[in-house]
Design a protein around this motif. Structure first.
Motif, PDB file in Angstrom:
ATOM      1  N   ARG A  14      72.217  98.176  28.868  1.00  0.00           N
ATOM      2  CA  ARG A  14      72.873  97.986  27.622  1.00  0.00           C
ATOM      3  C   ARG A  14      74.425  97.791  27.674  1.00  0.00           C
ATOM      4  O   ARG A  14      74.997  98.546  28.450  1.00  0.00           O
ATOM      5  CB  ARG A  14      72.701  98.963  26.485  1.00  0.00           C
ATOM      6  CG  ARG A  14      72.979  98.406  25.087  1.00  0.00           C
ATOM      7  CD  ARG A  14      72.576  99.212  24.126  1.00  0.00           C
ATOM      8  NE  ARG A  14      72.387  98.449  22.807  1.00  0.00           N
ATOM      9  CZ  ARG A  14      72.402  99.104  21.606  1.00  0.00           C
ATOM     10  NH1 ARG A  14      72.421 100.414  21.292  1.00  0.00           N
ATOM     11  NH2 ARG A  14      72.312  98.458  20.564  1.00  0.00           N
ATOM     12  N   VAL A  55      66.383  99.745  32.069  1.00  0.00           N
ATOM     13  CA  VAL A  55      67.022  99.284  30.796  1.00  0.00           C
ATOM     14  C   VAL A  55      68.601  99.409  31.144  1.00  0.00           C
ATOM     15  O   VAL A  55      69.007 100.332  31.583  1.00  0.00           O
ATOM     16  CB  VAL A  55      66.457 100.399  29.782  1.00  0.00           C
ATOM     17  CG1 VAL A  55      67.193 100.031  28.308  1.00  0.00           C
ATOM     18  CG2 VAL A  55      65.017 100.520  29.626  1.00  0.00           C
ATOM     19  N   LEU A  59      70.876  94.169  25.286  1.00  0.00           N
ATOM     20  CA  LEU A  59      69.875  94.806  26.000  1.00  0.00           C
ATOM     21  C   LEU A  59      69.085  93.987  27.155  1.00  0.00           C
ATOM     22  O   LEU A  59      68.885  92.668  26.770  1.00  0.00           O
ATOM     23  CB  LEU A  59      68.771  95.193  24.860  1.00  0.00           C
ATOM     24  CG  LEU A  59      67.487  95.725  25.396  1.00  0.00           C
ATOM     25  CD1 LEU A  59      67.481  96.940  26.074  1.00  0.00           C
ATOM     26  CD2 LEU A  59      66.409  95.798  24.267  1.00  0.00           C
ATOM     27  N   LYS A  69      58.147  97.300  25.560  1.00  0.00           N
ATOM     28  CA  LYS A  69      59.000  97.052  24.722  1.00  0.00           C
ATOM     29  C   LYS A  69      58.997  98.098  23.530  1.00  0.00           C
ATOM     30  O   LYS A  69      60.189  98.229  22.931  1.00  0.00           O
ATOM     31  CB  LYS A  69      58.304  95.483  23.877  1.00  0.00           C
ATOM     32  CG  LYS A  69      58.934  94.557  25.085  1.00  0.00           C
ATOM     33  CD  LYS A  69      58.651  93.009  24.208  1.00  0.00           C
ATOM     34  CE  LYS A  69      59.793  92.908  23.355  1.00  0.00           C
ATOM     35  NZ  LYS A  69      59.641  91.506  22.681  1.00  0.00           N
ATOM     36  N   LEU A  74      64.675 108.274  25.775  1.00  0.00           N
ATOM     37  CA  LEU A  74      64.449 107.478  26.965  1.00  0.00           C
ATOM     38  C   LEU A  74      63.570 108.456  27.750  1.00  0.00           C
ATOM     39  O   LEU A  74      62.762 107.846  28.610  1.00  0.00           O
ATOM     40  CB  LEU A  74      65.721 107.373  27.752  1.00  0.00           C
ATOM     41  CG  LEU A  74      66.613 106.096  27.101  1.00  0.00           C
ATOM     42  CD1 LEU A  74      68.023 106.243  27.888  1.00  0.00           C
ATOM     43  CD2 LEU A  74      65.992 104.987  27.433  1.00  0.00           C
ATOM     44  N   VAL A 110      61.111 101.086  24.529  1.00  0.00           N
ATOM     45  CA  VAL A 110      62.541 100.603  24.990  1.00  0.00           C
ATOM     46  C   VAL A 110      63.301 100.517  23.598  1.00  0.00           C
ATOM     47  O   VAL A 110      64.390 101.451  23.183  1.00  0.00           O
ATOM     48  CB  VAL A 110      62.695  99.412  25.494  1.00  0.00           C
ATOM     49  CG1 VAL A 110      64.244  98.763  25.673  1.00  0.00           C
ATOM     50  CG2 VAL A 110      62.349  99.649  27.190  1.00  0.00           C
ATOM     51  N   TYR A 111      62.812 100.078  22.729  1.00  0.00           N
ATOM     52  CA  TYR A 111      63.329  99.612  21.229  1.00  0.00           C
ATOM     53  C   TYR A 111      63.337 101.159  20.657  1.00  0.00           C
ATOM     54  O   TYR A 111      64.115 101.613  19.625  1.00  0.00           O
ATOM     55  CB  TYR A 111      62.878  98.843  20.401  1.00  0.00           C
ATOM     56  CG  TYR A 111      63.372  97.278  20.747  1.00  0.00           C
ATOM     57  CD1 TYR A 111      64.552  96.982  20.304  1.00  0.00           C
ATOM     58  CD2 TYR A 111      62.566  96.330  21.716  1.00  0.00           C
ATOM     59  CE1 TYR A 111      64.996  95.656  20.565  1.00  0.00           C
ATOM     60  CE2 TYR A 111      63.024  95.157  21.867  1.00  0.00           C
ATOM     61  CZ  TYR A 111      64.296  94.909  21.522  1.00  0.00           C
ATOM     62  OH  TYR A 111      64.956  93.805  21.983  1.00  0.00           O
ATOM     63  N   GLY A 167      65.874  94.634  29.450  1.00  0.00           N
ATOM     64  CA  GLY A 167      64.782  95.451  29.947  1.00  0.00           C
ATOM     65  C   GLY A 167      63.872  94.824  30.828  1.00  0.00           C
ATOM     66  O   GLY A 167      63.251  93.672  30.646  1.00  0.00           O
ATOM     67  N   HIS A 196      68.993 103.534  32.184  1.00  0.00           N
ATOM     68  CA  HIS A 196      67.476 104.193  32.355  1.00  0.00           C
ATOM     69  C   HIS A 196      66.973 103.278  33.555  1.00  0.00           C
ATOM     70  O   HIS A 196      66.904 101.959  33.356  1.00  0.00           O
ATOM     71  CB  HIS A 196      66.705 104.201  31.263  1.00  0.00           C
ATOM     72  CG  HIS A 196      65.442 104.974  31.536  1.00  0.00           C
ATOM     73  ND1 HIS A 196      65.222 106.416  31.691  1.00  0.00           N
ATOM     74  CD2 HIS A 196      64.057 104.629  31.992  1.00  0.00           C
ATOM     75  CE1 HIS A 196      64.149 106.556  31.923  1.00  0.00           C
ATOM     76  NE2 HIS A 196      63.485 105.781  32.001  1.00  0.00           N
TER      77      HIS A 196
END
Length: 450
Positions: free
Chosen positions: A87, A85, A415, A435, A62, A438-439, A417, A93
């Motif tokens: 989850r 972000v 998720l 993206k 992150l 993030v992934y 974002g 984050h």
């Protein structure tokens, strides 16, 4: 100077940790997400505690997000941005990067206000589907039930080597068509013929040349041929602007009031609106003055003018918001239509919206999403694991705005974002970069290996 800026940003993060308690309250027992225990409408609570992993995200990975976005700001894609972000309903984050203005004199604040452009569309689509749930309209209803101005539309038929001719539509435009951009409407900048481009611009259909009321816009639109037969072609368009006017007529309320009462106030989206009041203008994020799209787009997005009663509210393009506000909206969808114990949509309706609704038709949303996406009711929907420009899951939903904002909702991974930036010319570059970051920070997947 840089050291001073870093100190300011560190102070912001420290104040955030000490003074606020989080974006999300409990997601509700109907949600498949793990509940968070935070206060509605507040700013995010940074994750603390030992170990590298938080909700399956690597803290070390992150930490890559900031320097990557700082490099993007340095190359001029945008002055700065705010990213978030989450989850399983928990913010893992959230930070502000770079500067608020093109002059690079002010650090980007966490509560900066960004022009959303087409990220207005999912909000309008949710409002429309709430009316469908209530039995106020159906997806297979002709829109002329409420919009008689469009009763005599023709379709521009184009054949190679022959002049275009206007023919009768094969069927009426349905509510469904507005939600999935299959009505035959267009944007002027994507018109298939010079004639249609000239008609859209000359009639000020997109309100870009100045205010125009909704009634007058529909009257003028009713004189312009459709670009395609209804239900045959995905063509990204003013369909969601028309949908916003439909929501007004079905609900009997102006769109700003309807949104405020049904979605924005209940969700705690305090900074999401079509008009930025004077007291909030100091928080507006700017696009680069060197970006060739900044000046013409700014003239078309009159967010400093309260045009209520003078011009229609563009349900497809006109709102502003913050990362915190849009995160709450997105988390509601990720939760299957519920947030803080309040339900906005039924879970099966959210599933339906995040299904591909353009099967067997021409066109696709790849210009916004990259390859591998169909289109649902308000956003692009991923069709398979492969074929994309970035990782994701089948059924994940995403959309973006022309100013540089974007979001991803991947329910298979729990998720959400959010990227808030203002950089029109580099928007595809930045949304795909975000993206990937993030992934790339997600060390543990909730999905079984394929």
């Amino acid at each position: 100077m840089e050291e001073t800026m870093n100190t300011v940003q560190a102070s912001r993060r420290a104040a955030l940790a000490a003074g606020v308690s989080g974006i999300f309250a409990a997601a509700g027992s109907a949600s498949a997400q793990a509940p968070a225990t935070t206060t509605p409408g507040a700013q995010p609570r940074p994750i603390t505690g030992g170990g590298d992993l938080v909700q399956g995200f690597s803290r070390e990975r992150l930490a890559r997000i900031r320097p990557a976005l700082e490099r993007e700001a340095e190359r001029g894609s945008f002055p700065g941005c705010v990213v978030a972000v989450a989850r399983n309903g928990q913010v893992v984050h959230m930070e502000a990067v770079g500067h608020q203005g093109a002059a690079r004199t002010r650090p980007m604040p966490m509560d900066a206000i960004f022009l959303q452009a087409s990220m207005t569309k999912p909000i309008t689509s949710v409002a429309a589907m709430m009316l469908v749930e209530e039995g106020r309209m159906k997806l297979n209803d002709p829109i002329t039930n409420w919009m008689p101005e469009l009763a005599n539309l023709k379709v521009e038929q184009r054949r190679e080597g022959q002049p275009a001719e206007d023919v009768a539509p094969i069927r009426p435009i349905l509510v469904h068509d507005l939600l999935r951009h299959t009505a035959g409407f267009i944007y002027s900048n994507s018109a298939p013929t010079p004639r249609l481009k000239e008609l859209y611009e000359g009639h000020n259909i997109e309100a870009s040349a100045g205010p125009i009321t909704g009634d007058e816009m529909l009257r003028r639109l009713g004189t312009i041929p459709l670009a395609h037969q209804p239900g045959t072609m995905f063509h990204y368009s003013i369909s969601t602007d028309v949908l916003g006017l439909l929501v007004e007529r079905v609900s009997g309320q102006p769109l700003d009031r309807h949104f405020r009462e049904r979605l924005l106030d209940p969700l705690g989206m305090r900074d999401t609106a079509w008009f930025v009041e004077p007291g909030r203008r100091g928080r507006l994020a700017e696009a680069p003055t060197t970006d060739p799209q900044t000046a013409p787009m700014w003239r078309a997005y009159r967010i400093l003018e309260n045009e209520a009663g003078l011009s229609y509210f563009r349900g497809g393009a006109g709102m502003v918001s913050t990362a915190a506000d849009y995160l709450r909206f997105s988390q509601m969808l990720a939760n299957g239509g519920v947030l803080d114990g309040q339900r906005y949509l039924a879970a099966p309706v959210v599933n339906f919206m995040m299904s591909n609704h353009i099967v067997g038709m021409g066109g696709n949303p790849s210009a916004s999403t990259g390859p591998g996406y169909g289109f649902g009711l308000g956003f692009g929907v991923r069709l398979a694991d492969g074929m994309g420009f970035s990782p994701g899951s089948p059924g994940d939903a995403m959309w973006a705005g022309a100013w540089g904002t974007s979001f991803t909702i991947d329910r298979a991974e729990g998720l959400v974002g959010i990227l808030m930036a203002q950089g029109p010319s580099n928007r595809v570059q930045t949304r795909m970069l975000f993206k990937n970051l993030v992934y790339g920070a997600m060390a543990e997947s909730r999905r079984a290996p394929t």
